[in-house]
Write a protein that holds these residues in place. Sequence first.
Motif, short mmCIF file in Angstrom:
data_model
loop_
_atom_site.label_atom_id
_atom_site.label_comp_id
_atom_site.label_asym_id
_atom_site.label_seq_id
_atom_site.Cartn_x
_atom_site.Cartn_y
_atom_site.Cartn_z
N ILE A 36 0.84 -1.21 0.00
CA ILE A 36 0.00 0.00 0.00
C ILE A 36 0.86 1.25 0.00
O ILE A 36 0.60 2.20 -0.74
N ASP A 37 1.91 1.26 0.82
CA ASP A 37 2.83 2.40 0.84
C ASP A 37 3.39 2.66 -0.56
O ASP A 37 3.46 3.81 -1.02
N GLY A 38 3.81 1.59 -1.24
CA GLY A 38 4.37 1.74 -2.58
C GLY A 38 3.35 2.26 -3.57
O GLY A 38 3.65 3.10 -4.43
N ALA A 39 2.10 1.77 -3.47
CA ALA A 39 1.05 2.21 -4.38
C ALA A 39 0.68 3.68 -4.15
O ALA A 39 0.45 4.43 -5.11
N LEU A 40 0.63 4.10 -2.88
CA LEU A 40 0.33 5.50 -2.59
C LEU A 40 1.42 6.41 -3.15
O LEU A 40 1.13 7.46 -3.75
N ALA A 41 2.67 6.01 -2.98
CA ALA A 41 3.78 6.80 -3.51
C ALA A 41 3.70 6.88 -5.03
O ALA A 41 3.92 7.94 -5.63
N ALA A 42 3.36 5.76 -5.66
CA ALA A 42 3.29 5.73 -7.12
C ALA A 42 2.19 6.64 -7.66
O ALA A 42 2.37 7.32 -8.67
N GLN A 43 1.05 6.66 -6.96
CA GLN A 43 -0.03 7.52 -7.45
C GLN A 43 0.34 8.99 -7.32
O GLN A 43 -0.02 9.80 -8.18
N ASN A 44 1.05 9.34 -6.26
CA ASN A 44 1.56 10.71 -6.17
C ASN A 44 2.49 11.02 -7.34
O ASN A 44 2.45 12.10 -7.92
N ALA A 45 3.35 10.06 -7.67
CA ALA A 45 4.27 10.24 -8.80
C ALA A 45 3.50 10.41 -10.10
O ALA A 45 3.86 11.24 -10.95
N ALA A 46 2.44 9.64 -10.26
CA ALA A 46 1.63 9.74 -11.48
C ALA A 46 0.98 11.11 -11.61
O ALA A 46 1.01 11.75 -12.67
N ILE A 47 0.39 11.57 -10.51
CA ILE A 47 -0.28 12.88 -10.54
C ILE A 47 0.72 14.00 -10.78
O ILE A 47 0.47 14.92 -11.55
N ALA A 48 1.87 13.92 -10.11
CA ALA A 48 2.91 14.92 -10.32
C ALA A 48 3.35 14.95 -11.77
O ALA A 48 3.50 16.02 -12.38
N SER A 49 3.55 13.78 -12.36
CA SER A 49 3.98 13.69 -13.76
C SER A 49 2.95 14.32 -14.69
O SER A 49 3.29 15.13 -15.58
N GLU A 50 1.68 13.98 -14.49
CA GLU A 50 0.65 14.52 -15.37
C GLU A 50 0.48 16.02 -15.18
O GLU A 50 0.17 16.74 -16.14
N SER A 51 0.72 16.52 -13.98
CA SER A 51 0.63 17.96 -13.75
C SER A 51 1.73 18.71 -14.48
O SER A 51 1.60 19.91 -14.72
N MET A 52 2.80 17.99 -14.83
CA MET A 52 3.93 18.58 -15.56
C MET A 52 3.77 18.41 -17.07
O MET A 52 4.70 18.70 -17.84
N GLY A 53 2.61 17.92 -17.50
CA GLY A 53 2.36 17.74 -18.93
C GLY A 53 2.90 16.43 -19.47
O GLY A 53 2.92 16.22 -20.69
N LEU A 54 3.30 15.53 -18.59
CA LEU A 54 3.83 14.23 -19.00
C LEU A 54 2.72 13.19 -18.98
O LEU A 54 1.68 13.39 -18.36
N GLY A 55 2.96 12.08 -19.64
CA GLY A 55 2.03 10.96 -19.61
C GLY A 55 2.64 9.80 -18.86
O GLY A 55 3.86 9.68 -18.74
N ILE A 56 1.78 8.93 -18.32
CA ILE A 56 2.27 7.78 -17.55
C ILE A 56 1.47 6.53 -17.90
O ILE A 56 0.34 6.60 -18.40
#
Length: 245
Positions: free
Chosen positions: A112-132
């Motif tokens: 769960i810790d890893g999944a929560l961290a990954a979703q933060n990474a995904a949202i941060a990436s998309e906020s920067m105009g990147l795709g995941i």
Amino acid sequence: MNQTIDLLQNHRSIRKFKDQSLSKEQIKTIVKAAQSASTSSYYQAYTIIGITDSQLKAKLRQVSGQQYVEDNGHLFVFCADLNRMYQSQPEEIQEKMKDNIENTEFFMMSAIDGALAAQNAAIASESMGLGICYIGSLRNDINRVNDLLNLPQYVIPLFGMVVGIPDEDPDVKPRFDFDAIYHENQYGYQHEHVERFDQTTKQYYVDRSFNTKQDSWSQQVGRKLSNPIRMDVTDFVKNKGLNKR
């Protein structure tokens, strides 16, 4: 609706990227955003491995079977990691920790810790105009991935995530109705929600801008789960010392 909600509700998986690597600053920003996610009891029981070696990327792509595991701006692998906590202690404390480290609760907690961290990474990436795109197919041969990444006891690869500049513009996939997912006070499955969603997904596949087909959500689920999938994962996890008790 604010920009954050709009970003979340317009998520698409991107599988085709422009030939441009992420900068070190972009990688650092994404990882630091991941680290800001909630974590159980401050354990921070995960590790993120960035794959920059082209030969290693190619080997991981062979495991996955997906070309975009090799062709992307950056490949992250998220791991459940209870080794860091274990190794931080003297031997006499390590022995006392094993009942916790090796039980199902801590296995779930680290995943769960890893999944929560990954979703933060995904949202941060998309906020920067990147795709995941999340890469669960790294578990197609989890033992091979473990060996390629030289993972120690109490560390397992959960999934990968490819990130980069999008070179496609796919449609947003529909999701279940609110009432199918959210139940008050007790569980409340109703088949009518699935039937309604099957009609929605059938129409989505007919109307979408590429790879149109005749299919529905329940047909996909039945087709995919009618044959055993990744049956080696159970023994692998237990051999790594996790989910044993």
